[in-house]
Design a protein around this motif. Sequence first.
Motif, PDB file in Angstrom:
ATOM      1  N   LEU A  67      -0.494 -82.215  38.097  1.00 15.49           N
ATOM      2  CA  LEU A  67       0.436 -81.147  37.717  1.00 15.49           C
ATOM      3  C   LEU A  67      -0.238 -79.793  37.564  1.00 15.49           C
ATOM      4  CD1 LEU A  67       2.563 -83.165  35.129  1.00 15.49           C
ATOM      5  CD2 LEU A  67       3.259 -82.464  37.433  1.00 15.49           C
ATOM      6  N   ILE A  68      -1.517 -79.756  37.172  1.00 12.79           N
ATOM      7  CA  ILE A  68      -2.175 -78.448  36.987  1.00 12.79           C
ATOM      8  C   ILE A  68      -2.448 -77.761  38.309  1.00 12.79           C
ATOM      9  CG2 ILE A  68      -3.219 -79.061  34.776  1.00 12.79           C
ATOM     10  CD1 ILE A  68      -5.812 -79.620  36.230  1.00 12.79           C
ATOM     11  N   THR A  69      -2.329 -78.473  39.424  1.00 14.23           N
ATOM     12  CA  THR A  69      -2.519 -77.841  40.730  1.00 14.23           C
ATOM     13  C   THR A  69      -1.231 -77.208  41.264  1.00 14.23           C
ATOM     14  OG1 THR A  69      -1.986 -79.845  42.013  1.00 14.23           O
ATOM     15  CG2 THR A  69      -4.273 -79.573  41.269  1.00 14.23           C
ATOM     16  N   LEU A  70      -0.112 -77.450  40.610  1.00 12.27           N
ATOM     17  CA  LEU A  70       1.168 -76.996  41.147  1.00 12.27           C
ATOM     18  C   LEU A  70       1.282 -75.477  41.282  1.00 12.27           C
ATOM     19  CD1 LEU A  70       3.731 -79.464  39.528  1.00 12.27           C
ATOM     20  CD2 LEU A  70       2.519 -79.607  41.702  1.00 12.27           C
ATOM     21  N   PRO A  71       0.730 -74.661  40.370  1.00  8.42           N
ATOM     22  CA  PRO A  71       0.803 -73.208  40.601  1.00  8.42           C
ATOM     23  C   PRO A  71       0.209 -72.770  41.930  1.00  8.42           C
ATOM     24  CG  PRO A  71       0.191 -73.651  38.321  1.00  8.42           C
ATOM     25  CD  PRO A  71       0.177 -74.976  39.033  1.00  8.42           C
ATOM     26  N   LEU A  72      -0.850 -73.448  42.374  1.00 11.40           N
ATOM     27  CA  LEU A  72      -1.438 -73.110  43.679  1.00 11.40           C
ATOM     28  C   LEU A  72      -0.452 -73.365  44.815  1.00 11.40           C
ATOM     29  CD1 LEU A  72      -5.087 -74.489  43.380  1.00 11.40           C
ATOM     30  CD2 LEU A  72      -4.376 -72.092  43.456  1.00 11.40           C
ATOM     31  N   TRP A  73       0.263 -74.497  44.725  1.00 13.60           N
ATOM     32  CA  TRP A  73       1.218 -74.823  45.781  1.00 13.60           C
ATOM     33  C   TRP A  73       2.423 -73.900  45.742  1.00 13.60           C
ATOM     34  CZ3 TRP A  73      -1.005 -77.731  49.202  1.00 13.60           C
ATOM     35  CH2 TRP A  73      -1.991 -78.632  48.804  1.00 13.60           C
ATOM     36  N   ILE A  74       2.864 -73.525  44.549  1.00 12.13           N
ATOM     37  CA  ILE A  74       3.988 -72.594  44.434  1.00 12.13           C
ATOM     38  C   ILE A  74       3.596 -71.236  45.024  1.00 12.13           C
ATOM     39  CG2 ILE A  74       5.492 -71.386  42.812  1.00 12.13           C
ATOM     40  CD1 ILE A  74       5.176 -73.807  40.934  1.00 12.13           C
ATOM     41  N   TYR A  75       2.391 -70.785  44.711  1.00 16.00           N
ATOM     42  CA  TYR A  75       1.903 -69.529  45.281  1.00 16.00           C
ATOM     43  C   TYR A  75       1.806 -69.630  46.802  1.00 16.00           C
ATOM     44  CZ  TYR A  75      -1.166 -65.561  46.238  1.00 16.00           C
ATOM     45  OH  TYR A  75      -1.697 -64.395  46.739  1.00 16.00           O
ATOM     46  N   SER A  76       1.378 -70.797  47.287  1.00 13.52           N
ATOM     47  CA  SER A  76       1.260 -70.996  48.736  1.00 13.52           C
ATOM     48  C   SER A  76       2.615 -70.912  49.425  1.00 13.52           C
ATOM     49  CB  SER A  76       0.602 -72.339  49.024  1.00 13.52           C
ATOM     50  OG  SER A  76       0.585 -72.628  50.403  1.00 13.52           O
ATOM     51  N   PHE A  77       3.650 -71.487  48.809  1.00 14.50           N
ATOM     52  CA  PHE A  77       4.984 -71.427  49.406  1.00 14.50           C
ATOM     53  C   PHE A  77       5.470 -69.983  49.549  1.00 14.50           C
ATOM     54  CE2 PHE A  77       6.011 -75.873  47.566  1.00 14.50           C
ATOM     55  CZ  PHE A  77       5.310 -76.456  48.608  1.00 14.50           C
ATOM     56  N   VAL A  78       5.092 -69.143  48.599  1.00 17.53           N
ATOM     57  CA  VAL A  78       5.578 -67.762  48.592  1.00 17.53           C
ATOM     58  C   VAL A  78       4.709 -66.842  49.448  1.00 17.53           C
ATOM     59  CG1 VAL A  78       6.126 -65.783  47.125  1.00 17.53           C
ATOM     60  CG2 VAL A  78       6.580 -68.111  46.311  1.00 17.53           C
ATOM     61  N   HIS A  79       3.371 -66.970  49.314  1.00 18.03           N
ATOM     62  CA  HIS A  79       2.461 -66.028  49.955  1.00 18.03           C
ATOM     63  C   HIS A  79       1.582 -66.656  51.038  1.00 18.03           C
ATOM     64  CE1 HIS A  79       3.516 -63.041  46.933  1.00 18.03           C
ATOM     65  NE2 HIS A  79       3.302 -63.944  45.990  1.00 18.03           N
ATOM     66  N   GLY A  80       1.614 -67.973  51.188  1.00 15.73           N
ATOM     67  CA  GLY A  80       0.755 -68.621  52.171  1.00 15.73           C
ATOM     68  C   GLY A  80      -0.530 -69.135  51.542  1.00 15.73           C
ATOM     69  N   TRP A  81      -1.188 -70.053  52.251  1.00  8.21           N
ATOM     70  CA  TRP A  81      -2.433 -70.661  51.754  1.00  8.21           C
ATOM     71  C   TRP A  81      -3.595 -69.730  52.057  1.00  8.21           C
ATOM     72  CZ3 TRP A  81      -3.291 -74.694  48.654  1.00  8.21           C
ATOM     73  CH2 TRP A  81      -4.593 -75.183  48.558  1.00  8.21           C
ATOM     74  N   ALA A  82      -4.359 -69.378  51.020  1.00  7.32           N
ATOM     75  CA  ALA A  82      -5.429 -68.390  51.183  1.00  7.32           C
ATOM     76  C   ALA A  82      -6.806 -68.932  50.797  1.00  7.32           C
ATOM     77  CB  ALA A  82      -5.112 -67.148  50.348  1.00  7.32           C
ATOM     78  N   LEU A  83      -6.952 -70.246  50.667  1.00  8.47           N
ATOM     79  CA  LEU A  83      -8.201 -70.819  50.165  1.00  8.47           C
ATOM     80  C   LEU A  83      -9.010 -71.554  51.228  1.00  8.47           C
ATOM     81  CD1 LEU A  83      -6.887 -72.175  46.737  1.00  8.47           C
ATOM     82  CD2 LEU A  83      -8.078 -70.028  47.186  1.00  8.47           C
ATOM     83  N   GLY A  84      -8.575 -71.506  52.478  1.00 10.60           N
ATOM     84  CA  GLY A  84      -9.353 -72.114  53.542  1.00 10.60           C
ATOM     85  C   GLY A  84      -9.034 -73.584  53.743  1.00 10.60           C
ATOM     86  N   GLU A  85      -9.436 -74.104  54.918  1.00  9.36           N
ATOM     87  CA  GLU A  85      -9.112 -75.488  55.258  1.00  9.36           C
ATOM     88  C   GLU A  85      -9.914 -76.497  54.446  1.00  9.36           C
ATOM     89  OE1 GLU A  85      -9.431 -78.244  59.234  1.00  9.36           O
ATOM     90  OE2 GLU A  85      -8.442 -76.279  59.412  1.00  9.36           O
ATOM     91  N   GLY A  86     -11.164 -76.156  54.104  1.00 11.51           N
ATOM     92  CA  GLY A  86     -11.983 -77.089  53.325  1.00 11.51           C
ATOM     93  C   GLY A  86     -11.381 -77.375  51.966  1.00 11.51           C
ATOM     94  N   PHE A  87     -10.976 -76.328  51.261  1.00 13.66           N
ATOM     95  CA  PHE A  87     -10.361 -76.520  49.953  1.00 13.66           C
ATOM     96  C   PHE A  87      -9.003 -77.177  50.085  1.00 13.66           C
ATOM     97  CE2 PHE A  87      -8.444 -75.166  45.902  1.00 13.66           C
ATOM     98  CZ  PHE A  87      -9.465 -75.527  45.040  1.00 13.66           C
ATOM     99  N   CYS A  88      -8.315 -76.928  51.196  1.00 13.47           N
ATOM    100  CA  CYS A  88      -7.039 -77.594  51.470  1.00 13.47           C
ATOM    101  C   CYS A  88      -7.232 -79.106  51.547  1.00 13.47           C
ATOM    102  CB  CYS A  88      -6.447 -77.054  52.763  1.00 13.47           C
ATOM    103  SG  CYS A  88      -5.036 -77.983  53.404  1.00 13.47           S
ATOM    104  N   LYS A  89      -8.274 -79.530  52.271  1.00 13.95           N
ATOM    105  CA  LYS A  89      -8.563 -80.958  52.398  1.00 13.95           C
ATOM    106  C   LYS A  89      -8.911 -81.572  51.042  1.00 13.95           C
ATOM    107  CE  LYS A  89     -10.290 -81.056  57.183  1.00 13.95           C
ATOM    108  NZ  LYS A  89      -9.501 -82.188  57.678  1.00 13.95           N
ATOM    109  N   ILE A  90      -9.792 -80.893  50.298  1.00 15.36           N
ATOM    110  CA  ILE A  90     -10.259 -81.442  49.016  1.00 15.36           C
ATOM    111  C   ILE A  90      -9.111 -81.540  48.021  1.00 15.36           C
ATOM    112  CG2 ILE A  90     -11.737 -81.008  47.030  1.00 15.36           C
ATOM    113  CD1 ILE A  90     -13.737 -79.721  48.960  1.00 15.36           C
ATOM    114  N   LEU A  91      -8.325 -80.467  47.905  1.00 13.65           N
ATOM    115  CA  LEU A  91      -7.242 -80.469  46.926  1.00 13.65           C
ATOM    116  C   LEU A  91      -6.165 -81.477  47.302  1.00 13.65           C
ATOM    117  CD1 LEU A  91      -6.419 -79.032  44.329  1.00 13.65           C
ATOM    118  CD2 LEU A  91      -5.110 -77.415  45.711  1.00 13.65           C
ATOM    119  N   SER A  92      -5.837 -81.571  48.588  1.00 14.01           N
ATOM    120  CA  SER A  92      -4.852 -82.559  49.031  1.00 14.01           C
ATOM    121  C   SER A  92      -5.350 -83.976  48.781  1.00 14.01           C
ATOM    122  CB  SER A  92      -4.547 -82.357  50.520  1.00 14.01           C
ATOM    123  OG  SER A  92      -4.002 -81.082  50.766  1.00 14.01           O
ATOM    124  N   TYR A  93      -6.644 -84.189  48.995  1.00 16.70           N
ATOM    125  CA  TYR A  93      -7.229 -85.506  48.745  1.00 16.70           C
ATOM    126  C   TYR A  93      -7.131 -85.875  47.269  1.00 16.70           C
ATOM    127  CZ  TYR A  93     -10.824 -89.137  48.350  1.00 16.70           C
ATOM    128  OH  TYR A  93     -11.500 -90.298  48.068  1.00 16.70           O
TER     129      TYR A  93
END
Length: 340
Positions: A67-93
């Motif tokens: 649940l503490i990761t949800l603000p990142l996903w909400i921000y991503s829905f509005v402004h797009g993902w800005a943290l790179g593919e590596g962090f995308c993989k790690i956080l999704s994992y």
Amino acid sequence: MELSNNGTDQSFTAQNAVASIILSLACLLGVPGNALVIWIILFTMQRQRSPTVVLILNLAIADVLVLITLPLWIYSFVHGWALGEGFCKILSYLIHCNMYVSVFLITVMSAERFMAVVYPFATQRWRRNKVVVKVVLAVWGFAFLFSVPVLMFQVLDVDMDGRQQCLSMVFNTDQQEILCTVLQVVVAFVIPFSVMITCYICIGRKVKSMTFNTPNRTGAVIGSVVIVFFICWVPHHIINVISLVALMTENQTMSDTLNDVYDIGVLVTGALAFINSCVNPVLYAFAARNIRSGFRLSALAKLFDQLTHSLKEESRKESMDTTKKDLSVTMEEMCSLQDI
């Protein structure tokens, strides 16, 4: 063509808005609830951590990490993902790991309740903290294992507005996608839900056969556990099955229609799955009698005692100050009388 594209954009925007609202509610309600459960168990229940409490503690930890990761996903829905593919993989994992842990722990708790109610004496030697710790370690291990495909296939995608999003897994072959999707549906829903409903049906029958008059409350808790799990997770897995059918069908028109349905529903149903992590503290932690009593006695009672103690101290200080003032006034009057 423009009308079609505008309709798709509006649908995608509405989908993002609904998903963001669901995730915001889950974060606002779930993080404090799970954090409170963790605090109660760690700081007020050192000597009474039963196997059930150990499972609830790990469930709350897994849920709050999601649940503490949800603000990142909400921000991503509005402004797009800005943290790179590596962090995308790690956080999704990590999210997939904790979601698996949450589902597996709910299943283990169902089995533990089944054994405790149906076979209370035969299972006493197995219901020990050492055994539960091994089970919890196995649960986390399997969760890390089943989440490995996310590290392999998670990629950044581009949405309708040209913004990068961390939402998709791209497979090398159709067989890989079918295998991973079927594995997720079976391991994360079919098997856990089958175990849960079987255990709770047996528990319900056992409770009804008992002579004491508490079946209604127990039945309500049991029913809510199964219903909430079903409501939160079945839409997500239905969408996964739709993607499988679209992949396996040879009819291109049907395949395109099913893919459109998948694209429309994947974000909303995925967000709905987070609600289960939000509701878990209410269903499991605060339904446990020792945690409820721990909350009342350790938190509220201590607060009341501190308030009472402070009030007593203030009252005593006021009385002492009043006494000192009276003594000073008396001394002044005596001095004035001597002067006269």
